[in-house]
Scaffold this active site. Structure first.
Site, PDB file in Angstrom:
ATOM      1  N   GLN A 104      -5.312  -2.164   9.233  1.00 19.86           N
ATOM      2  CA  GLN A 104      -5.098  -3.462   8.583  1.00 19.86           C
ATOM      3  C   GLN A 104      -5.700  -4.600   9.419  1.00 19.86           C
ATOM      4  O   GLN A 104      -5.424  -4.711  10.613  1.00 19.86           O
ATOM      5  CB  GLN A 104      -3.581  -3.681   8.397  1.00 19.86           C
ATOM      6  N   LYS A 129       0.845  -1.198   0.000  1.00 20.39           N
ATOM      7  CA  LYS A 129       0.000   0.000   0.000  1.00 20.39           C
ATOM      8  C   LYS A 129       0.876   1.242   0.000  1.00 20.39           C
ATOM      9  O   LYS A 129       0.630   2.192  -0.744  1.00 20.39           O
ATOM     10  CB  LYS A 129      -0.934  -0.019   1.228  1.00 20.39           C
ATOM     11  N   ASP A 131     -11.711   1.924   3.451  1.00 19.47           N
ATOM     12  CA  ASP A 131     -12.103   0.523   3.234  1.00 19.47           C
ATOM     13  C   ASP A 131     -13.615   0.402   3.048  1.00 19.47           C
ATOM     14  O   ASP A 131     -14.101  -0.632   2.608  1.00 19.47           O
ATOM     15  CB  ASP A 131     -11.695  -0.330   4.446  1.00 19.47           C
TER      16      ASP A 131
END
Ligand code: NAP
Length: 295
Positions: free
Chosen positions: A96, A52, A119
């Protein structure tokens, strides 16, 4: 023989577009910024976080990493999220997953400011997906929709079958296909005759995580087959749910694993960070305007 839907090529094209849009936003005075939080030292998560960061650099998005020890308490993590929520220079926040077992995942995901929730896991953003007016979409299913759009595959009026009903992939995937006017069936571990449903699919999306689950006899001639899953075979090589060699002889389009949906997910994360930064600019302008009116 099916046409391969090349996730590497499609994600590269999307990243080029994101890069150009990031440059434009920077010229207008806003540098998009993504904060990534990693708790613990799970090797797979470390790889994802590194990827990322690298992709942020590629498109010109500023990235900040918060690498926390595995014994970080839930309240320490929540404090960090609240400080990032209040930091005007941060536009996207990603925690995460998976988190260590002593931390409640739902509490943490709900603590992220929905406008910074790149997300799109926050219940407010999930609600927007259900209504069909979401600005931020979950990266993996949004990546699948982008692949279909890129290949010119229309969803409207098609029988779409999604195998898997997780909050991260299956459910939002079904909602996005429905929003694109597909007729959607969702299958899961309690579906008695999976093959009956998969054989009806013009567009079949598999997101289970079971190698060799989908064989050629379960797929209709000419179907579009999208394999989201990432499994490992006996030799340790990556593979999906679909028996690629046999199904690719029957399908019209198919995604490979690796090199299919995987690269799309990270590209859509960059797209979401850009969207979050743009939303932040719009909200700041609106706040300034309403402040003017009050004065
Ligand atoms: P998950 O949370 O484990 O969900 C799996 C789903 O499959 C569940 O809904 C489960 O049903 C269903 N299922 C299990 N066995 C089944 C069977 N025999 N027949 C039909 N359905 C069955 O997994 P996930 O997070 O959605 O991920 C799915 C796969 O996608 C994994 O391989 C993951 O690594 C991969 N993935 C890839 C990306 C990417 O970027 N490419 C991103 C995210 C995930 P129940 O609900 O009834 O248990």
């Amino acid at each position: 023989m099916a046409k391969l839907i090349d996730g590497k090529k499609i994600s590269a094209a999307l990243l080029e577009k994101v890069k150009a849009d990031v440059n434009e936003l920077k010229s207008a005075g806003t540098e998009p910024c993504l904060a990534v939080i990693l708790v613990g030292d799970d090797p797979a998560s470390q790889v994802y976080v590194r990827n990322k960061k690298r992709t942020c650099e590629q498109v010109g998005i500023k990235s900040i990493e918060h690498l926390l020890p595995k014994d970080t308490s839930e309240s320490e993590l929540l404090s960090l999220i609240w400080s990032l929520n209040n930091d005007k220079s941060v536009h996207g926040i990603l925690c995460q997953l998976p988190l260590p077992s002593h931390i409640n995942e739902k509490t943490v995901l709900c603590a992220i400011d929905p406008d910074k929730d790149v997300d799109a896991f926050h219940p407010k953003n999930v609600g927007h997906i259900v209504i069909g007016d979401a600005e931020l979409l979950p990266c993996t299913p949004a990546g699948v929709m982008e692949m279909l759009r890129y290949e010119g595959i229309s969803v409207e009026g098609k029988n779409c079958v999604v195998v898997g009903r997780s909050n991260i992939v299956g459910k939002p995937m079904a909602l996005m296909l429905l929003a694109a006017n597909g007729s959607v069936t969702v299958c899961h571990s309690r579906t008695p005759d999976l093959s009956y449903h998969t054989k009806q699919a013009d567009i079949l999306v598999c997101a289970v995580g079971k190698k060799d689950l989908i064989t050629a006899d379960m797929v209709k001639d000419g179907a579009v087959v999208i394999d989201v899953s990432i499994n490992r075979n006996e030799d340790g090589k990556l593979c999906g749910d679909v028996v690629f060699d046999e199904v690719s002889r029957k399908a019209s389009y198919i995604t490979p694993v690796p090199g299919g949906v995987g690269p799309m997910t990270i590209a859509l994360l960059m797209q979401n960070t850009l969207t979050a930064a743009r939303l932040n600019v719009i909200h700041s302008e609106n706040d300034a305007e309403s402040g003017d009116k009050v004065d």
